[in-house]
Design an enzyme around this catalytic site. Structure first.
Site, short mmCIF file in Angstrom:
data_model
loop_
_atom_site.label_atom_id
_atom_site.label_comp_id
_atom_site.label_asym_id
_atom_site.label_seq_id
_atom_site.Cartn_x
_atom_site.Cartn_y
_atom_site.Cartn_z
N HIS A 101 0.84 -1.20 0.00
CA HIS A 101 0.00 0.00 0.00
C HIS A 101 0.88 1.25 0.00
CE1 HIS A 101 -4.06 -1.86 1.27
NE2 HIS A 101 -3.31 -2.76 0.67
N GLU A 103 0.82 3.89 1.75
CA GLU A 103 1.26 4.35 3.08
C GLU A 103 2.45 3.52 3.55
OE1 GLU A 103 -1.72 3.58 1.94
OE2 GLU A 103 -3.34 4.65 2.94
N CYS A 128 -6.87 2.62 4.30
CA CYS A 128 -7.65 1.41 4.62
C CYS A 128 -7.33 0.95 6.04
CB CYS A 128 -7.34 0.31 3.62
SG CYS A 128 -5.75 -0.49 3.92
N CYS A 131 -3.74 -0.22 6.60
CA CYS A 131 -2.74 0.86 6.73
C CYS A 131 -2.86 1.58 8.08
CB CYS A 131 -2.89 1.86 5.60
SG CYS A 131 -2.33 1.18 4.03
O1 LIG Z 1 -5.10 2.54 2.02
C1 LIG Z 1 -4.97 2.11 0.88
C2 LIG Z 1 -5.99 1.41 0.20
C3 LIG Z 1 -5.68 0.82 -1.01
N1 LIG Z 1 -4.43 0.96 -1.54
C4 LIG Z 1 -4.08 0.27 -2.80
C5 LIG Z 1 -3.95 -1.23 -2.64
C6 LIG Z 1 -4.25 -1.73 -4.03
O2 LIG Z 1 -3.05 -1.64 -4.79
C7 LIG Z 1 -5.24 -0.69 -4.56
C8 LIG Z 1 -6.67 -1.16 -4.53
O3 LIG Z 1 -7.04 -1.49 -3.24
O4 LIG Z 1 -5.10 0.47 -3.76
C9 LIG Z 1 -3.46 1.68 -0.90
O5 LIG Z 1 -2.33 1.80 -1.40
N2 LIG Z 1 -3.76 2.25 0.28
ZN LIG Z 2 -3.98 0.50 2.89
#
Ligand SMILES: O=c1ccn([C@H]2C[C@H](O)[C@@H](CO)O2)c(=O)[nH]1
Ligand SMILES: [Zn+2]
Length: 296
Positions: A101, A103, A128, A131
């Protein structure tokens, strides 16, 4: 300027675009130091908070999301005032749990660069649950300030109330706090020495399986990842995923990987060798060099 920034630069306010373009040279990987941040604020007449929100499209342009095509960008601001961009990464055709992710990418970028305290995290979408839990593993995690477009700045405790965290498992030294493991290994191989140094800085309070991965590209450059465990286990960031996300931030293709080394402690409760090989073989035709070391 790198090609991946062409589209996002066009969306930025003109003064910011003009002053940012010189920084987005071939070697740019999302790190902007405190002095450069201050210069950008002065040149654009923005506060730091405004500037960091405005730069999120640049962070998102570091993403490699072949599955979702959903570009997430994050910026971690360290106590030093330096800022570290991160973006999401997915492995084409592979299980979703390999994903990193934005973050996690930004925070691991700061950690690998020697930051010990992250004060602010700026993201282009609401973080999310995974994270939020990952950030709660950091030094003063609950008070990290979360900045989102169109939302008031709030501490992580607002987004993760009544949190589960390291203290529930009696861990007092959080992720990013200065701590170092010592391992006994003599080697003249620079890649092994680098992997050993990184493993000694890894964070594995729950298993003791301190570990790091170093990837080398055909031109001799290296990219590393340290193991970062999480109190809730699943949001842990594996060293291979961290190393691949480091490579992505540097705009390098996984097909360029020439050598891959995993070093891990032989005294931990788990081994990362299977998970590391899985991720490596998903992206490159290279055999993993696996070295087990004993703590001293
Ligand atoms: O907090 C978040 C939520 C989702 N994603 C990314 C994970 C995946 O690559 C895409 C779809 O969920 O977004 C993040 O990077 N951070
Ligand atoms: Zn995330």
């Amino acid at each position: 300027m790198q090609d991946r920034f062409v589209n996002c630069i066009a969306q930025l306010p003109q003064a910011l675009a003009d002053n940012l373009v010189p920084l987005l040279h071939q070697d740019f990987c999302g790190h902007i130091d405190a002095q450069q941040v201050a210069d950008l604020c002065a040149a654009t007449n923005m506060t730091t908070d405004q500037l960091l929100l405005a730069m999120l499209p640049v962070a998102a342009a570091l993403a490699k999301p072949p599955i979702s095509e959903f570009y997430v960008g994050a910026i971690a601001k360290g106590q030093s005032g330096d800022i570290y961009m991160g973006a999401n990464m997915e492995l084409n055709g592979e299980a979703l749990f390999h994903s990193v992710h934005a973050e996690q990418s930004a925070i691991s970028h700061a950690w690998l660069s020697g930051e010990t305290v992250i004060e602010d995290v700026i993201v282009n979408f609401s973080p999310c649950g995974h994270c939020r839990q990952f950030m709660n593993e950091l030094v003063s995690g609950q008070s990290i300030k979360i900045h989102l477009p169109d939302q008031a700045i709030q501490p992580l405790s607002h987004y993760l109330p009544y949190a589960f965290g390291p203290s529930d498992l009696d861990i007092t030294a959080p992720l990013l706090s200065k701590q170092q493991q010592e391992f006994a290994l003599e080697s003249a191989d620079p890649m092994v020495i680098e992997a050993l140094d990184q493993a000694s800085l890894s964070y594995a309070p729950y298993t003791g399986s301190y570990a790091a991965v170093v990837l080398e590209t055909k031109d001799g450059q290296t990219f590393c990842g340290r193991y970062a465990e999480n109190a809730a286990f699943n949001p842990s960031m594996l060293p291979m995923q961290m190393a691949l996300s480091t490579m992505s931030r540097h705009n390098r293709d996984f097909s360029e990987i020439n050598r891959a080394v995993l070093i891990e402690s032989g005294k931990g409760k788990i081994s990362l060798v299977g998970a590391t090989m899985d991720a490596l073989h998903a992206v490159a035709v290279v055999e993993l060099e696996h070295i087990v070391v004993d703590p001293v």
